[in-house]
Motif scaffolding. Structure first.
Motif, PDB file in Angstrom:
ATOM      1  N   HIS A 261     -10.288  10.996  -1.508  1.00 15.37           N
ATOM      2  CA  HIS A 261      -8.994  12.450  -1.505  1.00 15.37           C
ATOM      3  C   HIS A 261      -7.946  13.310  -1.048  1.00 15.37           C
ATOM      4  N   TYR A 262      -8.069  12.922   0.172  1.00 16.08           N
ATOM      5  CA  TYR A 262      -6.794  13.768   1.087  1.00 16.08           C
ATOM      6  C   TYR A 262      -5.930  12.539   1.627  1.00 16.08           C
ATOM      7  N   GLY A 263      -6.131  10.977   0.966  1.00 19.10           N
ATOM      8  CA  GLY A 263      -5.553   9.958   2.216  1.00 19.10           C
ATOM      9  C   GLY A 263      -6.154   9.829   3.951  1.00 19.10           C
ATOM     10  N   ASP A 264      -6.910  11.020   3.606  1.00 21.90           N
ATOM     11  CA  ASP A 264      -7.771  10.881   5.267  1.00 21.90           C
ATOM     12  C   ASP A 264      -8.221   9.500   5.701  1.00 21.90           C
ATOM     13  N   GLY A 265      -7.193   8.607   5.934  1.00 22.51           N
ATOM     14  CA  GLY A 265      -7.089   7.129   6.675  1.00 22.51           C
ATOM     15  C   GLY A 265      -6.127   6.404   6.948  1.00 22.51           C
ATOM     16  N   LEU A 266      -6.752   5.392   7.582  1.00 32.10           N
ATOM     17  CA  LEU A 266      -5.581   4.193   7.972  1.00 32.10           C
ATOM     18  C   LEU A 266      -5.667   3.028   7.138  1.00 32.10           C
TER      19      LEU A 266
ATOM     20  N   LEU B 152      -5.693 -22.286   2.930  1.00 33.08           N
ATOM     21  CA  LEU B 152      -4.970 -21.694   2.963  1.00 33.08           C
ATOM     22  C   LEU B 152      -4.065 -21.832   3.803  1.00 33.08           C
ATOM     23  N   PRO B 153      -2.536 -22.102   3.865  1.00 31.35           N
ATOM     24  CA  PRO B 153      -1.894 -21.757   4.341  1.00 31.35           C
ATOM     25  C   PRO B 153      -1.459 -20.331   5.005  1.00 31.35           C
ATOM     26  N   ARG B 154      -1.691 -19.874   3.656  1.00 33.31           N
ATOM     27  CA  ARG B 154      -1.746 -18.079   4.282  1.00 33.31           C
ATOM     28  C   ARG B 154      -2.249 -17.620   3.378  1.00 33.31           C
ATOM     29  N   GLN B 155      -2.601 -16.176   3.579  1.00 35.10           N
ATOM     30  CA  GLN B 155      -2.864 -15.512   2.837  1.00 35.10           C
ATOM     31  C   GLN B 155      -2.693 -13.543   3.559  1.00 35.10           C
ATOM     32  N   VAL B 156      -3.369 -12.466   3.195  1.00 36.07           N
ATOM     33  CA  VAL B 156      -3.171 -11.324   3.267  1.00 36.07           C
ATOM     34  C   VAL B 156      -4.602 -11.019   3.226  1.00 36.07           C
ATOM     35  N   ILE B 157      -4.558 -10.253   4.633  1.00 38.96           N
ATOM     36  CA  ILE B 157      -6.089  -9.292   4.744  1.00 38.96           C
ATOM     37  C   ILE B 157      -5.555  -7.575   5.582  1.00 38.96           C
ATOM     38  N   LYS B 158      -6.059  -7.079   4.549  1.00 40.45           N
ATOM     39  CA  LYS B 158      -6.181  -5.537   4.870  1.00 40.45           C
ATOM     40  C   LYS B 158      -7.329  -4.751   4.824  1.00 40.45           C
ATOM     41  N   LEU B 159      -7.047  -4.387   6.615  1.00 40.71           N
ATOM     42  CA  LEU B 159      -8.254  -3.382   6.431  1.00 40.71           C
ATOM     43  C   LEU B 159      -7.631  -1.676   6.332  1.00 40.71           C
ATOM     44  N   ILE B 160      -9.088  -0.750   6.115  1.00 39.54           N
ATOM     45  CA  ILE B 160      -8.758   0.486   5.792  1.00 39.54           C
ATOM     46  C   ILE B 160      -9.906   1.153   6.127  1.00 39.54           C
ATOM     47  N   LEU B 161      -9.646   1.997   6.735  1.00 42.11           N
ATOM     48  CA  LEU B 161     -11.366   2.913   7.457  1.00 42.11           C
ATOM     49  C   LEU B 161     -10.208   4.324   7.307  1.00 42.11           C
TER      50      LEU B 161
ATOM     51  N   PHE C  95       1.334  12.424  12.731  1.00 38.92           N
ATOM     52  CA  PHE C  95      -0.339  12.049  11.520  1.00 38.92           C
ATOM     53  C   PHE C  95       1.380  10.627  11.943  1.00 38.92           C
ATOM     54  N   THR C  96       2.412  10.947  11.028  1.00 41.20           N
ATOM     55  CA  THR C  96       3.552  10.192  10.015  1.00 41.20           C
ATOM     56  C   THR C  96       4.257   9.724  11.123  1.00 41.20           C
ATOM     57  N   ARG C  97       4.540   9.301  12.330  1.00 43.49           N
ATOM     58  CA  ARG C  97       4.403   7.743  12.405  1.00 43.49           C
ATOM     59  C   ARG C  97       3.158   7.286  12.655  1.00 43.49           C
ATOM     60  N   CYS C  98       1.794   6.979  11.763  1.00 43.36           N
ATOM     61  CA  CYS C  98       0.976   6.670  11.482  1.00 43.36           C
ATOM     62  C   CYS C  98       0.907   5.815  10.118  1.00 43.36           C
ATOM     63  N   LYS C  99       0.417   4.610   9.597  1.00 39.30           N
ATOM     64  CA  LYS C  99      -0.114   4.039   8.632  1.00 39.30           C
ATOM     65  C   LYS C  99      -1.290   4.746   7.665  1.00 39.30           C
ATOM     66  N   THR C 100      -0.992   6.115   7.160  1.00 42.76           N
ATOM     67  CA  THR C 100      -2.239   6.510   6.582  1.00 42.76           C
ATOM     68  C   THR C 100      -2.193   6.100   5.546  1.00 42.76           C
ATOM     69  N   LEU C 101      -3.430   6.485   4.911  1.00 40.40           N
ATOM     70  CA  LEU C 101      -3.882   7.083   3.596  1.00 40.40           C
ATOM     71  C   LEU C 101      -2.579   7.120   2.136  1.00 40.40           C
ATOM     72  N   ASN C 102      -2.182   7.782   3.264  1.00 36.35           N
ATOM     73  CA  ASN C 102      -1.085   8.935   2.210  1.00 36.35           C
ATOM     74  C   ASN C 102       0.100   8.326   2.297  1.00 36.35           C
ATOM     75  N   ARG C 103       0.890   8.184   1.203  1.00 35.38           N
ATOM     76  CA  ARG C 103       1.663   6.882   1.226  1.00 35.38           C
ATOM     77  C   ARG C 103       2.771   7.356   0.163  1.00 35.38           C
ATOM     78  N   LEU C 104       2.708   8.825  -0.368  1.00 36.18           N
ATOM     79  CA  LEU C 104       2.971   9.477  -1.475  1.00 36.18           C
ATOM     80  C   LEU C 104       4.841   9.389  -1.258  1.00 36.18           C
ATOM     81  N   ASN C 105       5.047   9.618  -0.030  1.00 36.58           N
ATOM     82  CA  ASN C 105       6.663   9.814   0.264  1.00 36.58           C
ATOM     83  C   ASN C 105       7.536   8.001   0.473  1.00 36.58           C
TER      84      ASN C 105
END
Length: 281
Positions: A22-27, A77-86, A139-149
């Motif tokens: 709803h709000y991008g309320d997370g990291l 695999l030599p490389r993968q990408v893991i993403k954590l979302i909270l 909060f703008t210095r955190c990797k929040t789920l709101n990436r509209l900018n």
């Protein structure tokens, strides 16, 4: 398709009432995995935990993240990408939260992105985005789920062929970061990077580059600077956790950099030793 676990379950679904939706309320954190081992894991988890505390998000024990992550890793695999979302998790209608939310934990693994090798070898062209970077709040210095900018800034590049990244300025016109990278340049024999106390995210790769150079008695200077300062630089590069660094060969409308870039090459050699980038042939 990426392998995904939601709250540790492979067949779970995100609630339509989840505040992250709803709000991008997370990291989130995006982590490079080298031969089955997450690179700079402690630094990524520290930032996630610190920002979760700042936003008063539910605390998730490290062991849960590790269990989810190891269930998805493919060490062959030599490389993968893991993403954590909270996210804060499901909640009632409206912006206010109760503090009783239990959180939603998502971990997913994807293949390594296929960036062109020339991005490391010959460098990339970057431009200056018109979309200003929002700043002034913690909060703008955190990797929040709101990436509209960043989404709007990145979209600008679609109409500007040949640019691999865009540099973002804050509301006062000062350099802060790229749309998905941090920025460095060499000027007068010293390495400089924008201050990020007002706007911008201090990336984990940025942090590790500063640490690595400081250990070798090469300090990095943080400063407030306008784009015009890049015309005084002898070399420039951008960084993040997956690309390591990309040397910059030009900033549209400002400068073309020399092909001789000793410091960028030194950092690339270090990144080769930890297998984040492939050795140039």
């Amino acid at each position: 398709m990426p392998a995904v676990l939601i709250d540790g379950q492979p067949d779970a679904q995100i609630s339509p009432w989840d505040r992250g939706f709803h709000y991008g309320d997370g990291l989130f954190e995006t982590i490079a995995v080298i031969r089955g081992k997450p690179l700079f894991w402690a630094a990524h988890l520290e930032r996630l935990s610190r920002c979760a505390s700042l936003l008063r998000l539910p605390a998730i024990p490290e062991q849960r993240w590790l269990e989810d992550m190891h269930a998805l890793l493919r060490p062959e695999l030599p490389r993968q990408v893991i993403k954590l979302i909270l996210s804060r998790g499901p909640g009632d209608r409206g912006y206010a939260f109760t503090g009783l939310e239990t959180g939603t934990r998502v971990v997913y693994a994807t293949d390594w992105p296929a960036f062109p090798s020339c991005h490391w070898q010959t460098g990339v062209a970057v431009g200056i985005c018109e979309t200003p970077l929002i700043g002034g709040a913690p909060f703008t210095r955190c990797k929040t789920l709101n990436r509209l900018n960043q989404i709007l800034a990145r979209q600008e590049l679609n109409s500007r062929p040949g640019l691999s990244e865009g540099l973002m300025l804050d509301s006062t016109g000062l350099l802060r970061e790229g749309t998905f990278t941090n920025l460095f340049w060499v000027r007068g024999g010293r390495l400089e990077t924008p201050k990020l106390d007002f706007a911008g995210i201090a990336g984990i790769m940025r942090q590790e580059i500063i640490r690595w150079l400081t250990e070798r008695h090469m300090p990095v200077y943080e400063l407030d600077a306008p784009p015009a300062i890049l015309a005084e630089a002898s070399e420039c590069f951008v960084s993040n956790s997956l690309i390591g660094i990309w040397p910059v060969n030009s900033v549209a409308g400002i400068v073309n950099f020399p092909t001789n870039r000793p410091l960028s090459n030194q950092i690339l050699s270090w990144l080769e030793t930890i297998s984040l980038v492939e050795k140039a042939e």
